[in-house]
Design an enzyme around this catalytic site. Structure first.
Site, mmCIF file in Angstrom:
data_model
loop_
_atom_site.group_PDB
_atom_site.id
_atom_site.type_symbol
_atom_site.label_atom_id
_atom_site.label_comp_id
_atom_site.label_asym_id
_atom_site.label_seq_id
_atom_site.Cartn_x
_atom_site.Cartn_y
_atom_site.Cartn_z
ATOM 1 N N ARG A 28 0.828 -1.202 0.000
ATOM 2 C CA ARG A 28 0.000 0.000 0.000
ATOM 3 C C ARG A 28 0.866 1.257 0.000
ATOM 4 O O ARG A 28 1.850 1.339 0.725
ATOM 5 C CB ARG A 28 -0.928 0.015 1.216
ATOM 6 C CG ARG A 28 -2.010 -1.055 1.166
ATOM 7 C CD ARG A 28 -2.894 -1.009 2.382
ATOM 8 N NE ARG A 28 -2.161 -1.281 3.611
ATOM 9 C CZ ARG A 28 -2.733 -1.354 4.816
ATOM 10 N NH1 ARG A 28 -4.029 -1.137 4.942
ATOM 11 N NH2 ARG A 28 -2.002 -1.618 5.876
ATOM 12 N N ASP A 39 1.157 5.576 0.322
ATOM 13 C CA ASP A 39 0.551 6.684 1.062
ATOM 14 C C ASP A 39 0.012 7.763 0.132
ATOM 15 O O ASP A 39 0.204 7.724 -1.081
ATOM 16 C CB ASP A 39 1.585 7.320 1.989
ATOM 17 C CG ASP A 39 1.977 6.404 3.139
ATOM 18 O OD1 ASP A 39 1.191 5.514 3.481
ATOM 19 O OD2 ASP A 39 3.074 6.595 3.681
ATOM 20 N N ARG A 45 10.884 7.865 2.845
ATOM 21 C CA ARG A 45 10.891 9.321 2.915
ATOM 22 C C ARG A 45 11.788 9.810 4.053
ATOM 23 O O ARG A 45 12.414 10.869 3.949
ATOM 24 C CB ARG A 45 9.461 9.829 3.074
ATOM 25 C CG ARG A 45 8.604 9.604 1.819
ATOM 26 C CD ARG A 45 7.128 9.880 2.079
ATOM 27 N NE ARG A 45 6.915 11.255 2.515
ATOM 28 C CZ ARG A 45 5.751 11.700 2.966
ATOM 29 N NH1 ARG A 45 4.701 10.862 3.049
ATOM 30 N NH2 ARG A 45 5.612 12.958 3.332
ATOM 31 N N TYR A 80 11.262 0.407 -4.132
ATOM 32 C CA TYR A 80 10.850 1.781 -4.357
ATOM 33 C C TYR A 80 12.007 2.574 -4.940
ATOM 34 O O TYR A 80 13.178 2.259 -4.706
ATOM 35 C CB TYR A 80 10.431 2.449 -3.043
ATOM 36 C CG TYR A 80 9.094 2.048 -2.498
ATOM 37 C CD1 TYR A 80 7.966 2.835 -2.720
ATOM 38 C CD2 TYR A 80 8.947 0.892 -1.737
ATOM 39 C CE1 TYR A 80 6.732 2.482 -2.198
ATOM 40 C CE2 TYR A 80 7.716 0.524 -1.211
ATOM 41 C CZ TYR A 80 6.617 1.323 -1.445
ATOM 42 O OH TYR A 80 5.389 0.985 -0.927
#
Length: 274
Positions: A52, A54, A199, A112
């Site tokens: 999932r 964000d 992040r 990612y």
């Protein structure tokens, strides 16, 4: 007879409050995809994804699966479904898979990329597709600092305060930093990720790359096991879910590594099945 279908989905997450369907009126990628699939399947569809994302986060190759009792071609699950999707979501591959496949639990790893754009002036094109900085970053210094993250560690310093994961222990399998023209790309593969983990990696590495902190700071933050010691959380704009790896037996479609505006870079393959 119930059949299982796997899709690879690309989306620009700028207009959505994340992947997961939420309360009525809150835009999500999942809700839009399920509505489009229901038109083609002629019955309600529930999809499960590999990882999932964000609010504001993108994907070039999100993997999902769903079950259906109707006969449809793989072409129907791509071109047909795309007819009913908004322009910022697209199914890029579809395949019928065995009933024991699960997009989340069958995954060996997730990957990612975090894309930083360096320029004195802010971009207009890709304004929500990259993280802009006016600072000059040293990619080689960032790459050196990122080496301490590889392996199995307690990543408490890099999880969001509201992270609901049962444990902060994660295994980073690969962490590379590349300079591609004006882009600096953080490329991370792990068994799983914590909330805001990448992040927060980006926030630490950008401070180091800008010369505001030393290379050793990344290890100091990791060892602290304290989110308050970890610096800023970088924006969501530059973050992309780019790959999920599965055992070869499932024959999941493999797409070119994204996001697609980046130059192609030859890279080694990773065998995580053993």
């Amino acid at each position: 007879m119930t059949k299982k279908v796997v899709l690879v989905v690309e989306y620009n997450g700028s207009a959505y409050k994340g992947w997961q369907a939420q309360k009525f009126g809150v835009p999500s990628v999942q809700e839009n995809l399920e509505k489009a699939l229901a038109v083609i399947a002629n019955h309600p569809v529930k999809v499960i994804c590999a990882g999932r994302t964000d609010s504001g986060v993108h994907a070039s190759a999100q993997v999902v699966h769903f079950e259906t009792n109707v006969e449809r071609s793989e072409r129907a699950w791509t071109l047909g479904v795309n007819t009913y999707l908004p322009v910022d979501i697209s199914v890029v591959a579809a395949r019928h898979v065995s009933e024991n496949f699960h997009a989340r639990f069958s995954a060996l790893s997730r990957r990612y990329r975090y894309v930083i754009y360096q320029s004195e002036l802010r971009p207009a094109i890709l304004a929500k597709g990259v993280t802009w900085t006016y600072k000059k970053l040293d990619a080689e210094v960032m790459k050196e600092a990122a080496k301490v993250f590889v392996g199995t560690h307690d990543f408490s310093s890099f999880r969001a305060i509201g992270c609901q994961a049962n444990t902060p222990i994660r295994t980073i399998l690969h962490f590379d930093v590349q300079q591609l023209g004006q882009y600096i790309v953080l490329d991370v593969r792990a068994n799983a990720f914590l909330h805001h983990m990448i992040r927060n990696f980006a926030g630490v590495l950008m401070s180091i790359g800008a010369g505001e902190k030393t290379v050793s700071w990344s290890k100091e933050v990791l060892d602290a096991k304290d989110r308050c010691k970890g610096g800023i959380t970088a924006p969501s704009d530059g973050l992309y879910f780019v790959d999920a790896q599965y055992p070869d037996i499932f024959n999941i479609p493999v797409c070119k590594l994204g996001p697609h505006f980046l130059p192609y870079v030859e890279e080694p393959s990773y065998d995580l099945s053993s």
